[in-house]
Design a protein around this motif. Sequence first.
Motif, short mmCIF file in Angstrom:
data_model
loop_
_atom_site.label_atom_id
_atom_site.label_comp_id
_atom_site.label_asym_id
_atom_site.label_seq_id
_atom_site.Cartn_x
_atom_site.Cartn_y
_atom_site.Cartn_z
N UNK A 61 0.79 -1.23 0.00
CA UNK A 61 0.00 0.00 0.00
C UNK A 61 0.82 1.28 0.00
N UNK A 62 2.07 1.25 0.45
CA UNK A 62 2.90 2.45 0.47
C UNK A 62 3.54 2.73 -0.89
N UNK A 63 3.36 1.85 -1.87
CA UNK A 63 3.99 2.01 -3.17
C UNK A 63 3.27 3.07 -3.99
N UNK A 64 4.05 3.95 -4.58
CA UNK A 64 3.49 4.95 -5.47
C UNK A 64 3.50 4.36 -6.87
N UNK A 65 2.35 4.27 -7.55
CA UNK A 65 2.31 3.61 -8.86
C UNK A 65 3.26 4.26 -9.87
#
Length: 119
Positions: A61-65
């Motif tokens: 969830x902390x990943x920036x697309x």
Amino acid sequence: MRRRDLFALPVAALLPAPAGYPPERSGRVVRLVLNQADPYAQLERLWHFGAPVRVVARAHPAWWPSPVELPDRWQAWVETLDGSTVVVVCRPLEAAPPPNLDMAGRVTSLIAQSLRIAG
């Protein structure tokens, strides 16, 4: 929980499978945790579960697309041809280099493609 419910629990384990459940599916679930510096190479070494039929993956969830980079932490659910489900959890202890998808196996490329589509 009532006392009569406690006595009924062991009986539930002896009940036959539901009628809609195909008998050829093994239904087993295997969990793989990838924690090495190159998780995609580790996945290729550990994969012995057969041909993948369906792959669903999600990034942490902390990943920036990003359309270019792949996340370093992710989860994937892979259903195989024999009916097994392999849950792959990628949480490397070190920074992971980007995979070389030209040299990657089928499972790694499907997971990478699924992560890019989800992102």
